[in-house]
Write an enzyme that holds these catalytic residues in place. Sequence first.
Site, PDB file in Angstrom:
ATOM      1  CE  LYS A  40      -0.446  -0.360   5.043  1.00  0.00           C
ATOM      2  NZ  LYS A  40      -1.294  -0.906   6.118  1.00  0.00           N
ATOM      3  NE  ARG A 138      -7.324   0.263  10.502  1.00  0.00           N
ATOM      4  CZ  ARG A 138      -6.060   0.066  10.094  1.00  0.00           C
ATOM      5  NH1 ARG A 138      -5.187   1.051  10.158  1.00  0.00           N
ATOM      6  NH2 ARG A 138      -5.675  -1.112   9.654  1.00  0.00           N
ATOM      7  CG  HIS A 168      -4.438  -4.240  11.627  1.00  0.00           C
ATOM      8  ND1 HIS A 168      -3.313  -4.884  11.171  1.00  0.00           N
ATOM      9  CD2 HIS A 168      -4.097  -2.927  11.726  1.00  0.00           C
ATOM     10  CE1 HIS A 168      -2.332  -3.999  11.004  1.00  0.00           C
ATOM     11  NE2 HIS A 168      -2.780  -2.810  11.343  1.00  0.00           N
ATOM     12  NE  ARG A 221      -3.350  -8.028   7.660  1.00  0.00           N
ATOM     13  CZ  ARG A 221      -3.960  -8.501   8.763  1.00  0.00           C
ATOM     14  NH1 ARG A 221      -4.624  -9.646   8.729  1.00  0.00           N
ATOM     15  NH2 ARG A 221      -3.912  -7.811   9.890  1.00  0.00           N
ATOM     16  CE1 TYR A 270      10.882  32.335   1.690  1.00  0.00           C
ATOM     17  CE2 TYR A 270      11.064  29.946   1.863  1.00  0.00           C
ATOM     18  CZ  TYR A 270      10.862  31.091   1.102  1.00  0.00           C
ATOM     19  OH  TYR A 270      10.639  30.989  -0.238  1.00  0.00           O
ATOM     20  CB  CYS A 316      12.861  26.413   1.131  1.00  0.00           C
ATOM     21  SG  CYS A 316      14.129  27.494   1.766  1.00  0.00           S
ATOM     22  CG  MET A 317       7.482  23.959  -1.678  1.00  0.00           C
ATOM     23  SD  MET A 317       6.397  24.838  -2.811  1.00  0.00           S
ATOM     24  CE  MET A 317       5.435  25.832  -1.708  1.00  0.00           C
ATOM     25  CG  ASP A 318      10.404  23.885  -4.281  1.00  0.00           C
ATOM     26  OD1 ASP A 318       9.607  22.941  -4.365  1.00  0.00           O
ATOM     27  OD2 ASP A 318      10.054  25.088  -4.295  1.00  0.00           O
TER      28      ASP A 318
HETATM   29  C1  LIG Z   1      -0.652  -1.820   6.896  1.00  0.00           C
HETATM   30  C2  LIG Z   1      -1.272  -3.081   7.378  1.00  0.00           C
HETATM   31  C3  LIG Z   1      -0.489  -4.230   7.554  1.00  0.00           C
HETATM   32  C4  LIG Z   1       1.013  -4.235   7.455  1.00  0.00           C
HETATM   33  O1  LIG Z   1       1.574  -3.713   8.638  1.00  0.00           O
HETATM   34  P1  LIG Z   1       3.140  -3.710   8.894  1.00  0.00           P
HETATM   35  O2  LIG Z   1       3.275  -3.188  10.274  1.00  0.00           O
HETATM   36  O3  LIG Z   1       3.714  -2.767   7.885  1.00  0.00           O
HETATM   37  O4  LIG Z   1       3.616  -5.092   8.705  1.00  0.00           O
HETATM   38  C5  LIG Z   1      -1.137  -5.407   7.866  1.00  0.00           C
HETATM   39  N1  LIG Z   1      -2.483  -5.441   8.020  1.00  0.00           N
HETATM   40  C6  LIG Z   1      -3.257  -4.356   7.887  1.00  0.00           C
HETATM   41  C7  LIG Z   1      -4.723  -4.463   8.075  1.00  0.00           C
HETATM   42  C8  LIG Z   1      -2.689  -3.127   7.571  1.00  0.00           C
HETATM   43  O5  LIG Z   1      -3.462  -2.036   7.456  1.00  0.00           O
END
Ligand SMILES: *Cc1c(COP(=O)(O)O)cnc(C)c1O
Length: 375
Positions: A40, A138, A168, A221, A270, A316-318
């Site tokens: 992601k 969540r 999670h 995951r 700045y 700065c920005m850039d």
């Molecule tokens: C982002 C996420 C993960 C991965 O988490 P890590 O700490 O990067 O391993 C696993 N499950 C869910 C639901 C997540 O949102």
Amino acid sequence: MVPGFHRPAAVYVDLAAIRQNIEQEIKHLQPGQKLFAVVKANAYGHGAVRIAQEAVKAGASGFCVAILDEALELRRAGIIAPILVLGVTQPEYAALAAANGISLTVPSLKWLKDVQTNLAGNNLQLKIHLAVDSGMGRIGFSEDSEFNAANDFLLNNPNFDVEGMFTHFASADSADDTYFQGQVDRFTHFKKLLKVKPRWIHVDNTAASVFNKKVHSDLVRFGIGIYGLNPSSNPTSPDLPVQIKLKPALSFVSELVQVHTIHQGQGVGYGSTYIADKDQIIGTVPVGYADGFIRKFQGFKIKVGNEFCPIVGRVCMDQLMVLLPYEMAVGTKVVLISNNPAAPNSIKKAADYVDSIHYEVACLLDDRLPRKYYN
Ligand SMILES: *Cc1c(COP(=O)(O)O)cnc(C)c1O
């Protein structure tokens, strides 16, 4: 967004490190467990498509992303492995997901019913994973009655393939297991209510796996571990020891585009927050907060040539400016973030400096910075 190909600033990603981190984790899996690579947010800033391709080579069985567009990007790039969208997708996009063989997360019974309405008429079956809110607060089911009703709704329902069920953890990266264990117990309770039979029941993120929490999970995951980072990063406490060898993959590199001497009383940036107390040599680096290198980095020491030099004046920005100990040439290499975990400008040290976590520092690195891959 235009990537800056004609500017000396880029995010470098060591692909050998990416593959090695995944291979190490696969060796560490419990018997029968699979690894889904979490890519992601553009693979935590590392570049989703390229990381996904390396993950396939290293043995990943599937992918997790946060939003449907990220899944579609992987499909367009030719990734055929299972992909789960972890966030809530609006029901009107369910047919698009189904047509692309993308699995969606079920947050509620209402969502299922709305999706059914959207799928009805076209001959599509959607792959789904039931989310259980066991304590993250969540998304997902948290009431028995609703979960039971969803199970009844799904039994023998041809529009849905119940591929998974998951939860999670809020604190798998904590040394204190009390809250974690409460979540495990809550999830176990929901597993007992199941009437449908998901193929994959999964709970492990990187932390739960590499800190050996020893809970049942058909797949891990695996997110932050891919990128070689310890999930327990916290500015105020030491990292927990990880059970596998992780190698950070990301570095952020630029070079000096100007070097000049300023005299006593002259300011930098700045608001002139830095004023020279004597003649000083200032180097200018062509990156700023628009690249995701936030203003809080003022004062952080980055590596210029062989020296660690403080950022002086506001970012700065850039552009940003560094105080050089001696004259250096335009074109001298600048490492803003090092992939060496022992370096004072490692991503962990950078995150600590801005009171954040390395996840956030990596994700903030903007698309204006080209990603360059090696190894
Ligand atoms: C982002 C996420 C993960 C991965 O988490 P890590 O700490 O990067 O391993 C696993 N499950 C869910 C639901 C997540 O949102």
